[in-house]
Design an enzyme around this catalytic site. Structure first.
Site, PDB file in Angstrom:
ATOM      1  N   GLY A 170       0.824  -1.209   0.000  1.00 30.31           N
ATOM      2  CA  GLY A 170       0.000   0.000   0.000  1.00 30.31           C
ATOM      3  C   GLY A 170       0.856   1.256   0.000  1.00 30.31           C
ATOM      4  O   GLY A 170       2.009   1.227  -0.452  1.00 30.31           O
ATOM      5  N   ILE A 200      -6.730  -3.174   1.644  1.00 32.80           N
ATOM      6  CA  ILE A 200      -8.190  -3.216   1.732  1.00 32.80           C
ATOM      7  C   ILE A 200      -8.753  -1.799   1.814  1.00 32.80           C
ATOM      8  O   ILE A 200      -9.921  -1.579   1.536  1.00 32.80           O
ATOM      9  CB  ILE A 200      -8.686  -4.039   2.949  1.00 32.80           C
ATOM     10  CG1 ILE A 200      -8.263  -3.407   4.283  1.00 32.80           C
ATOM     11  CG2 ILE A 200      -8.247  -5.485   2.848  1.00 32.80           C
ATOM     12  CD1 ILE A 200      -9.073  -3.900   5.470  1.00 32.80           C
ATOM     13  N   ASP A 201      -7.912  -0.823   2.189  1.00 33.79           N
ATOM     14  CA  ASP A 201      -8.405   0.544   2.411  1.00 33.79           C
ATOM     15  C   ASP A 201      -8.723   1.287   1.101  1.00 33.79           C
ATOM     16  O   ASP A 201      -9.406   2.312   1.133  1.00 33.79           O
ATOM     17  CB  ASP A 201      -7.366   1.365   3.188  1.00 33.79           C
ATOM     18  CG  ASP A 201      -6.988   0.713   4.506  1.00 33.79           C
ATOM     19  OD1 ASP A 201      -7.791  -0.079   5.020  1.00 33.79           O
ATOM     20  OD2 ASP A 201      -5.887   0.991   5.012  1.00 33.79           O
ATOM     21  N   ARG A 245     -26.085  -0.850  20.439  1.00 34.34           N
ATOM     22  CA  ARG A 245     -24.942  -1.755  20.557  1.00 34.34           C
ATOM     23  C   ARG A 245     -23.928  -1.415  19.469  1.00 34.34           C
ATOM     24  O   ARG A 245     -24.309  -0.990  18.375  1.00 34.34           O
ATOM     25  CB  ARG A 245     -25.373  -3.215  20.351  1.00 34.34           C
ATOM     26  CG  ARG A 245     -26.327  -3.740  21.396  1.00 34.34           C
ATOM     27  CD  ARG A 245     -25.640  -4.010  22.726  1.00 34.34           C
ATOM     28  NE  ARG A 245     -26.526  -4.670  23.654  1.00 34.34           N
ATOM     29  CZ  ARG A 245     -27.365  -4.034  24.489  1.00 34.34           C
ATOM     30  NH1 ARG A 245     -27.418  -2.715  24.491  1.00 34.34           N
ATOM     31  NH2 ARG A 245     -28.135  -4.719  25.307  1.00 34.34           N
ATOM     32  N   GLN A 274     -12.087  -8.404   8.088  1.00 31.58           N
ATOM     33  CA  GLN A 274     -12.177  -7.741   6.778  1.00 31.58           C
ATOM     34  C   GLN A 274     -10.937  -8.017   5.924  1.00 31.58           C
ATOM     35  O   GLN A 274     -10.941  -7.812   4.721  1.00 31.58           O
ATOM     36  CB  GLN A 274     -12.322  -6.226   6.964  1.00 31.58           C
ATOM     37  CG  GLN A 274     -13.650  -5.834   7.551  1.00 31.58           C
ATOM     38  CD  GLN A 274     -13.608  -4.446   8.177  1.00 31.58           C
ATOM     39  OE1 GLN A 274     -13.965  -3.476   7.553  1.00 31.58           O
ATOM     40  NE2 GLN A 274     -13.173  -4.353   9.416  1.00 31.58           N
TER      41      GLN A 274
HETATM   42  O1  F6P Z   1      -4.254  -0.777   6.179  1.00 33.91           O
HETATM   43  C1  F6P Z   1      -5.024  -1.899   6.420  1.00 33.91           C
HETATM   44  C2  F6P Z   1      -5.573  -1.889   7.809  1.00 33.91           C
HETATM   45  O2  F6P Z   1      -6.339  -3.055   7.980  1.00 33.91           O
HETATM   46  C3  F6P Z   1      -6.359  -0.650   8.184  1.00 33.91           C
HETATM   47  O3  F6P Z   1      -7.668  -0.635   7.664  1.00 33.91           O
HETATM   48  C4  F6P Z   1      -6.280  -0.711   9.691  1.00 33.91           C
HETATM   49  O4  F6P Z   1      -6.373   0.578  10.250  1.00 33.91           O
HETATM   50  C5  F6P Z   1      -4.916  -1.279   9.925  1.00 33.91           C
HETATM   51  O5  F6P Z   1      -4.523  -1.938   8.759  1.00 33.91           O
HETATM   52  C6  F6P Z   1      -4.852  -2.220  11.085  1.00 33.91           C
HETATM   53  O6  F6P Z   1      -3.521  -2.545  11.284  1.00 33.91           O
HETATM   54  P1  F6P Z   1      -3.057  -3.719  12.254  1.00 33.91           P
HETATM   55  O7  F6P Z   1      -3.161  -4.997  11.474  1.00 33.91           O
HETATM   56  O8  F6P Z   1      -1.653  -3.350  12.559  1.00 33.91           O
HETATM   57  O9  F6P Z   1      -3.962  -3.719  13.440  1.00 33.91           O
END
Ligand code: F6P
Length: 358
Positions: free
Chosen positions: A114, A138-139, A276, A284
């Site tokens: 990324g 995924i972002d 909730r 994801q």
């Molecule tokens: O960049 C992908 C991502 O899944 C983001 O959506 C999320 O903020 C981050 O990585 C989470 O990172 P980690 O796997 O270090 O918790």
């Protein structure tokens, strides 16, 4: 010709499909392929990687994760080293990365990653490394491309989960808040929220007010709808506030999160409605890639090899207007793509009555 394949940063569904197609396309040309273990980190060890063969990449197109391993602390320019007093110093081992690859006889690297990985790729290319990038996250926040591998799968998983949460919200007449990933961009929240008919979608690009969310819940009740579905991006922020941050780990970017829990508390306090919150988290990123992600990943991998064959280095292979293209990694490094506020997706959300929190 010998190439190395690197999967940097967080994993995403589709990585293995890139590894497979790049490996097979390279082997067909009579090249050698080495897979770097856990990003560039293996290059400071005695075991810098393993040869990738037809056998090694057999049957992995549909497998989640990465057979090579990934590392979020993989920035060779700033390796955190723990000191006896518990503090960290940062060591630059980038020259070691370049010299080790040269020593291994590697002519070029396929760097799948990324924005962070492309920033590193650009800096390493300035030190002479020949790199071709493949866009993964995924972002979906990489500039210069329509979509990154992993995004489609993440949206499908989030949509499926929100659909399920919706039926229990209805049974209990609750407001359910679902926090999805995406870092500082709202792509996953917007797409999965729209696809699952959320009532409210909160994304970082549109700072929100609590009043606007509460007003939407009131309107729903006035129209006889007792339950509500709120999808919030982990990077969402209040109009007069900052991002919700869970913390920061050494050598990594800040960890976002907490918006859903905050909303749960505030909505209950303001409306008395049972509320909730659910954090979808790493599911994801895990599991089998969607068909779309499998296909673009296979296409990206083979295109990266064609770029290397043509000597077209320091380029990122991208999907733009449904076609494969190559753009300079330098144009992408250090930037990130957010949801354009004038996009038709945003307009569609507004047109069908979804509250965007503003
Ligand atoms: O960049 C992908 C991502 O899944 C983001 O959506 C999320 O903020 C981050 O990585 C989470 O990172 P980690 O796997 O270090 O918790």
């Amino acid at each position: 010709m010998k190439i190395a394949i690197n999967t940097g940063g967080g994993d995403a569904p589709g990585l293995n499909a890139v590894i497979r197609s790049a490996t097979k396309a390279a082997l067909r040309r009579g090249w050698e392929v080495v897979g770097l273990r856990n990003g560039y980190a293996s290059l400071y060890t005695d075991n810098p990687g393993e040869p990738l063969t037809h056998e090694a990449v057999k049957g992995i197109t549909m497998q989640g994760g990465t057979i090579l391993g990934a590392a979020n602390r993989g920035n060779p320019f700033e390796i955190p080293v723990l000191q006896p007093d518990g503090s960290y110093i940062y060591v630059d081992k980038s020259d070691q990365v370049v010299s080790k690859l040269a020593e291994m006889g590697v002519d070029a690297v396929v760097a799948i990653g990324g924005d962070g990985s492309m920033h590193l790729a650009h800096r390493l290319s300035e030190k002479g490394l020949k790199i071709v990038g493949v866009p993964k996250t995924i972002d979906n926040d990489l500039v210069g491309c329509d979509t990154t591998l992993g995004f489609d799968t993440a949206c499908s998983i989030a949509t499926e989960a929100i659909d399920r949460i919706s039926t229990t919200a209805e049974s209990h007449q609750r407001a359910m808040i679902v926090e999805v990933m995406g870092r500082y961009a709202g792509w996953i929240a917007l797409h999965s929220g729209l696809a699952s008919s959320a009532d409210v979608i909160l994304i970082p690009e549109i700072p929100f007010t609590l009043d606007s969310v509460i007003k939407k819940l009131d309107d729903l009740k006035k129209h006889g709808k007792e339950h509500a579905l709120i999808v919030v991006a982990e990077g969402a922020k209040l109009k007069d506030g900052a991002h919700f941050v869970k913390g920061k780990q050494v050598g990594q970017a800040e960890l976002l999160g907490g918006a859903a829990a905050w909303l749960e508390k505030e909505i209950m306090a303001r409306t008395g409605q049972e509320t909730r919150s659910v954090i979808l988290g790493h599911q994801q990123r895990g599991g089998r890639p969607s068909i779309y992600d499998r296909l673009i990943s296979l296409r990206f991998g083979a295109e990266a090899i064609r770029a290397i064959e043509e000597g077209d280095f320091n380029k990122l292979v991208v999907m733009k207007e449904n076609e494969l293209r190559r753009i300079p990694i330098a144009d992408v490094a250090g930037k990130f793509k957010t949801v354009p506020l004038d996009s038709d997706t945003i307009m569609t959300a507004r047109d069908i009555g979804i509250c965007l929190g503003d």
